[in-house]
Write a protein that holds these residues in place. Structure first.
Motif, mmCIF file in Angstrom:
data_model
loop_
_atom_site.group_PDB
_atom_site.id
_atom_site.type_symbol
_atom_site.label_atom_id
_atom_site.label_comp_id
_atom_site.label_asym_id
_atom_site.label_seq_id
_atom_site.Cartn_x
_atom_site.Cartn_y
_atom_site.Cartn_z
ATOM 1 N N ASP A 141 22.333 -42.592 33.955
ATOM 2 C CA ASP A 141 22.942 -43.142 32.745
ATOM 3 C C ASP A 141 23.753 -42.066 32.027
ATOM 4 O O ASP A 141 23.927 -40.970 32.544
ATOM 5 C CB ASP A 141 21.870 -43.731 31.811
ATOM 6 C CG ASP A 141 20.712 -42.769 31.605
ATOM 7 O OD1 ASP A 141 20.934 -41.553 31.791
ATOM 8 O OD2 ASP A 141 19.602 -43.206 31.274
ATOM 9 N N SER B 265 20.606 -38.049 34.707
ATOM 10 C CA SER B 265 20.169 -39.179 35.539
ATOM 11 C C SER B 265 21.333 -40.131 35.787
ATOM 12 O O SER B 265 22.493 -39.750 35.725
ATOM 13 C CB SER B 265 18.999 -39.868 34.842
ATOM 14 O OG SER B 265 18.450 -40.855 35.670
ATOM 15 N N GLY C 24 9.802 -39.371 32.756
ATOM 16 C CA GLY C 24 10.596 -39.981 31.682
ATOM 17 C C GLY C 24 11.957 -40.477 32.093
ATOM 18 O O GLY C 24 12.839 -40.615 31.261
ATOM 19 N N HIS C 25 12.158 -40.729 33.383
ATOM 20 C CA HIS C 25 13.459 -41.217 33.841
ATOM 21 C C HIS C 25 13.295 -42.573 34.488
ATOM 22 O O HIS C 25 12.322 -42.822 35.194
ATOM 23 C CB HIS C 25 14.070 -40.237 34.856
ATOM 24 C CG HIS C 25 14.218 -38.843 34.328
ATOM 25 N ND1 HIS C 25 13.206 -37.908 34.411
ATOM 26 C CD2 HIS C 25 15.247 -38.234 33.685
ATOM 27 C CE1 HIS C 25 13.619 -36.784 33.847
ATOM 28 N NE2 HIS C 25 14.851 -36.951 33.394
ATOM 29 N N ARG C 26 14.282 -43.424 34.258
ATOM 30 C CA ARG C 26 14.225 -44.770 34.831
ATOM 31 C C ARG C 26 14.965 -44.853 36.166
ATOM 32 O O ARG C 26 14.863 -45.832 36.873
ATOM 33 C CB ARG C 26 14.850 -45.776 33.846
ATOM 34 C CG ARG C 26 14.086 -45.871 32.538
ATOM 35 C CD ARG C 26 12.801 -46.672 32.689
ATOM 36 N NE ARG C 26 11.957 -46.569 31.505
ATOM 37 C CZ ARG C 26 10.984 -45.677 31.359
ATOM 38 N NH1 ARG C 26 10.733 -44.789 32.326
ATOM 39 N NH2 ARG C 26 10.257 -45.640 30.278
ATOM 40 N N ALA C 27 15.753 -43.825 36.485
ATOM 41 C CA ALA C 27 16.530 -43.818 37.731
ATOM 42 C C ALA C 27 16.494 -42.414 38.325
ATOM 43 O O ALA C 27 15.802 -41.533 37.815
ATOM 44 C CB ALA C 27 17.963 -44.263 37.461
ATOM 45 N N ARG D 255 18.863 -35.811 29.096
ATOM 46 C CA ARG D 255 17.564 -35.667 28.416
ATOM 47 C C ARG D 255 17.216 -34.184 28.278
ATOM 48 O O ARG D 255 17.347 -33.427 29.238
ATOM 49 C CB ARG D 255 16.473 -36.405 29.196
ATOM 50 C CG ARG D 255 16.638 -37.908 29.145
ATOM 51 C CD ARG D 255 15.794 -38.613 30.205
ATOM 52 N NE ARG D 255 15.979 -40.054 30.147
ATOM 53 C CZ ARG D 255 17.011 -40.710 30.658
ATOM 54 N NH1 ARG D 255 17.978 -40.031 31.259
ATOM 55 N NH2 ARG D 255 17.102 -42.024 30.582
ATOM 56 N N THR E 8 13.082 -40.289 40.930
ATOM 57 C CA THR E 8 13.032 -40.319 39.451
ATOM 58 C C THR E 8 12.082 -39.273 38.855
ATOM 59 O O THR E 8 11.881 -39.253 37.641
ATOM 60 C CB THR E 8 12.634 -41.709 38.886
ATOM 61 O OG1 THR E 8 11.223 -41.894 39.056
ATOM 62 C CG2 THR E 8 13.397 -42.836 39.563
#
Length: 937
Positions: A212, A210, A189-192, A216, A171
């Motif tokens: 989703d 990412s 700043g990434h969740r995955a 970004r 991530t």
């Protein structure tokens, strides 16, 4: 002493039926002076270069054994860097098609490759979480960057600064300063997982993809730029891209500063672009100039975005301001200016969605000077598609230009058959049947079919019969390529088909627990006068379990039937009475075959074993552990008791059914082998695998000795174990962010051994010379000195010159690792020899590199050794003088070249290099920008 059985070796003859492997990425390459026409694609262990216009294969870059995992063309278009599954990287010349350079540093598959803008350095990321920067010109590794906790997905060099950006499945996006080789910033700043990354807007924007549907977008500001005293205060306060709404809230700028005192870049999140796809980003990329951004997920849609340049942004902003002025004349000008801003969606606008015929695995883009976008897509089902997109059109629509499909099947081949004359090969998959010419490997017929599971050539080789998953038997005519007849043979899948030895009929076994007997017959069609071939059902044998495989004995007296209850039942063909039951397998028998003389039957099962039985009493002669996974196919070689097996462990093995010995393993496929077929004369084997490739193996005239084969196998296992050993620790090296680029391999060990042998020879020769001088002194006359045969072979050179010759032959990329495994007892001699060589002025650059590395790794031992004090003192003097001499020569040559450049420029009144033009354009752009800002205020 008894006679030993002599076997003949089977070797790889060809790889065909493959357009492109879906494991790696597709890339446009410049070939024959053309860009946008030729594409390089991975093809198992090779790289194929296809001409998209003609649909022809123009070049094959041959690999060794490992599968290709990544491709990256060099900026000059002359080379192609290829990353492999074992972590090695090879750089091929596109002119000669040969691998010039090999880099070994990664322990796992290479997942990302990227050249810097000059093509001098190559960055590589791997599944082993390391990033390595390689010097392509010097053919050596520079350093290893450690920091990611999972596989690296993308590596990008920045043109302007000596920085590297990497993203990973952990991530994180990391920023590396290559001058100091440390990570100075981490974006969190990434969740995955961060699957893709691209630089746009002249490297002032970073786009990340990412898991989703958000892309970004991050603004990049160089700290040195912001602190530039020549720039006006107003410009410093502005963002790097004017008129873009930036998120100034503290929680939106998600970044970690690991070394706040050494900040080089400010990276803040601007916003997000929404993709139409809901799944993860698979590939995110731009064209070379960063004008076009494209991405795709796990579906068949490529989303294309256009990035506005600074001039276009300014024009759009001016238009927007004019419109806003007309709408609201009452508002004050200050308020108006503050309210007019461009959104991110206006700056990076969606152009078009390109829908491919199947799932996309990777893509590449080229934007032509005329404004036409060329795209190439590598699809999951063995297809390469090319599209053109006219960006100047009002509503841009992608048009498919070409599609490369003829060279292979869309799905896995489940059945293969050889014609009786050994010339034609039949391969059948879920959607089509293809007939190949064995000698040219060209596809000569393609016929649509249902899901094929088994097949055979009808005697005469003019028709073929295919058994399908839906229980049908389909008869095809090869001359016309048409379907002649379809029969509903079974109510379940037709798993097996076997031709009767008298060639008058065949037998089929299906999932409906039936074995059916068929005869060939000639029937008259109402439409035509001539008779045509047909199939007539004559008998049926009903059983208690699903039938998986059927085989006739050569005498046509017996029929072997493999059932789902793990047994093989033998029946008499004439009366269909039960004769024998072969039981012993723990899982169902998936394949079997009967030898040419009808004495042996070999059965292969899902329990990974092959059993050899006698057909007279049904006794098991031997059980062999054949593969590490299910045995999928088994067939005897004609007129012998040798047989081949294919397994889900991606291997094909040859066995001797008389001596119960494993003869050889044919390694080449990278995934499960579904089926194989032997030619009637036994000279050829063809195999099909889940990696979409068909491989042809040929019997050579080379005899195969089992003892030698076992010895080679043991050596290969030893070499593999050496490569897996722990890497040697360098004294004084901390286990921090950086490390040595290379890794210990069997090649580096062999190189070190060659250097050791050369030093041993040098020591022996010097001792002999000393003795010889003493003998001459005692005798009072000159006695002839015997020359070592090795030195004579090198042209009567001195022992010290021989050591230098051996040292020069060590590959540049393996030098450090070879010196690392060299025992210290050889280092003093090597240092003395280095002093001698450097004093003579030979190979100064190479020797200085080796000398400094040896001093670094053996510093403690060298400094504490009194014997080496004088050697080091002498080295200090000679090295400094020789290096300064070399620098003077380089400086003189550089000055001479610059003078010649100026002379040519003044003569032709043309700028020889693009630097001056670029500088002029940059100044012009800045001046225009400044004037526009003044006008706007």
């Amino acid at each position: 002493m008894g006679l030993t059985q002599q076997y003949l070796r089977y070797g790889p003859a060809a790889l065909f039926g493959l357009v492109a492997s879906a494991r790696g990425n597709v890339a446009f390459v410049a070939l024959r002076g053309e860009r946008g026409r030729y594409v390089a694609v991975p093809a198992c262990e090779h790289v194929f270069v296809w001409d998209t216009r003609k649909g022809e294969k123009v070049l094959i870059l041959k690999g060794l054994k490992q599968e290709v995992s990544c491709l990256c063309p060099s900026p000059d278009g002359l080379h192609l860097a290829v990353g492999y599954e074992d972590g090695s990287i090879r750089v091929f010349s596109l002119l000669s098609g040969e691998a010039n350079i090999t880099f070994n540093g990664h322990k796992a598959a290479v997942t990302a490759l990227h050249y810097d803008h000059l093509g001098g350095r190559l960055g590589s990321g791997s599944k082993d979480t390391d990033v390595i920067v390689w010097d392509v010109i010097n053919e050596s590794g520079l350093y290893r960057l450690k920091g990611h906790k999972d596989a690296v997905t993308q590596v990008l060099f920045l043109k302007e600064k000596n920085l590297l950006v990497t993203s990973g499945k952990d991530t994180l996006v990391k920023w590396w300063d290559l001058d100091t080789q440390h990570c100075f910033k981490t974006l969190v700043g990434h969740r995955a997982e961060v699957w893709g990354m691209a630089l746009i807007s002249e490297e002032k924007r970073l786009v990340t993809g990412s898991a989703d549907s958000e892309l970004r977008v991050w603004d990049i500001t160089y700290i040195q730029e912001a602190k530039d005293p020549d720039e006006p205060e107003s410009k410093k306060s502005k963002d790097s891209s004017p008129g873009v709404e930036a998120n100034t809230e503290e929680d939106e700028t998600l970044e970690l500063d690991e070394h706040p005192e050494e900040r080089l870049v400010k990276c803040s999140k601007v916003g997000s672009l929404m993709r139409e796809g809901r799944d993860r980003v698979v590939t995110l990329g731009t064209d070379q100039r960063g004008k076009i951004l494209a991405c795709h997920g796990t579906d068949a849609v490529l989303e294309v975005f256009s990035v506005l340049s600074e001039e276009e942004v300014q024009k759009k902003l001016e238009k927007k301001m004019k419109k806003a002025k007309k709408k609201a004349k009452q508002n004050s000008e200050e308020e108006l200016e503050g309210s007019v801003e461009l959104s991110l969606q206006e700056e990076i606008r969606r152009v078009a969605n390109v829908r491919a015929s199947s799932k996309i695995k990777s893509f590449d883009l080229i934007l032509s000077p005329k404004g036409e976008l060329k795209m190439v897509l590598l699809l999951q089902n063995n297809i390469i598609e090319s599209y053109n997109l006219d960006l100047s059109a009002q509503v841009p629509q992608a048009a498919r230009v070409s599609k490369i499909t003829i060279g292979g099947h869309r799905s896995d081949v489940r059945t293969l058959a050889f014609s009786s004359d050994n010339i034609a090969i039949l391969s059948a998959a879920a959607e089509s049947i293809k007939i190949w010419n064995r000698s040219t490997l060209q596809c000569i017929r393609t016929m649509a079919c249902e899901h094929a599971l088994c097949s055979l050539f009808v005697p005469g080789d003019r028709q073929v019969i295919v058994g399908t998953k839906t229980g049908k038997l389909q008869l095809y005519d090869l001359a016309s390529g048409s379907l002649m007849e379809t029969l509903d043979a079974h109510s379940g899948a037709v798993w097996s088909i076997a031709l009767s030895p008298d060639q008058r009929g065949f037998v089929t076994g299906g999932a409906d627990k039936c074995v059916k007997f068929w005869d060939f017959e000639l029937v008259k069609d109402e439409s035509s006068v001539q008779k045509r071939l047909s199939m007539k059902h004559v008998r049926v044998l009903q059983l208690d379990e699903d039938v998986l495989c059927v085989r006739y004995s050569p005498s046509q007296k017996l029929l072997a039937v493999s059932l789902l209850d793990c047994t093989v039942k033998i029946f008499y063909v004439d009366t269909l009475k039960f004769f024998l039951s072969l039981y012993g397998h723990k899982l169902p028998v998936l394949c079997m075959d009967i030898s040419y003389d009808g004495t042996l039957i070999a059965t292969g099962s899902a329990d990974r074993n092959v059993k050899i039985w006698g057909l007279d009493f049904g006794d098991c002669h031997r059980s062999l552990f054949a593969h590490n996974d299910s045995v999928m196919y088994l067939q005897f070689v004609a007129k012998s008791h040798l047989f081949f097996t294919a397994g889900k462990d991606s291997k094909i093995k040859q066995w001797d059914a008389d001596k119960f010995e494993h003869i050889q393993t044919l390694e080449g496929h990278h995934q499960e082998v579904w089926c194989l077929a032997l030619s009637p004369n036994g000279d050829y084997v063809v195999s099909a695998s889940h990696d979409k490739s068909l491989r042809l193996w040929e019997r050579t005239r080379e005899p195969l000795v089992l003892e030698e084969e076992r010895e080679m196998q043991r050596e290969a296992e030893y070499e593999e174990s050496v490569a897996k050993e722990e890497q040697p620790v360098v004294a004084g090296e901390t286990q921090g962010e950086t490390g040595l680029a290379g890794k210990k391999t069997i090649e580096t060990i062999k190189a070190a051994e060659r250097v050791m042998e050369a030093i041993e020879l040098y020591r022996e020769e010097m001792a002999k010379l000393k003795e010889h001088k003493a003998i001459c002194k005692a005798a009072g006359k000159e006695v002839p000195f015997p020359v070592n045969p090795i030195l004579r072979a090198y042209g009567n050179i001195t022992p010290s010159a021989y050591v230098l010759e051996v040292f020069k032959k060590v590959k540049s990329s393996e030098l450090e690792e070879s010196l690392l495994v060299l025992p210290f007892s050889y280092v003093p001699d090597l240092l003395r020899l280095f002093n001698e060589y450097i004093h003579l002025g030979s190979e100064v650059e190479l020797l200085c590199r080796a000398l400094l590395f040896l001093l670094k790794i053996h510093f403690g031992q060298i400094t504490s050794n009194q014997m080496l004090v004088t050697v080091i003192e002498n080295l200090k003097k000679t090295t400094i003088s020789r290096v300064s001499e070399a620098r003077d020569v380089f400086g003189f040559n550089m000055a001479g070249l610059q003078y010649l450049q100026r002379e040519i420029e003044s003569k032709d009144e043309v700028t020889f290099f693009a630097d001056a033009t670029e500088r002029f354009e940059e100044k012009k752009r800045k001046r225009k920008k400044k004037e526009k800002m003044v006008l706007a205020v």
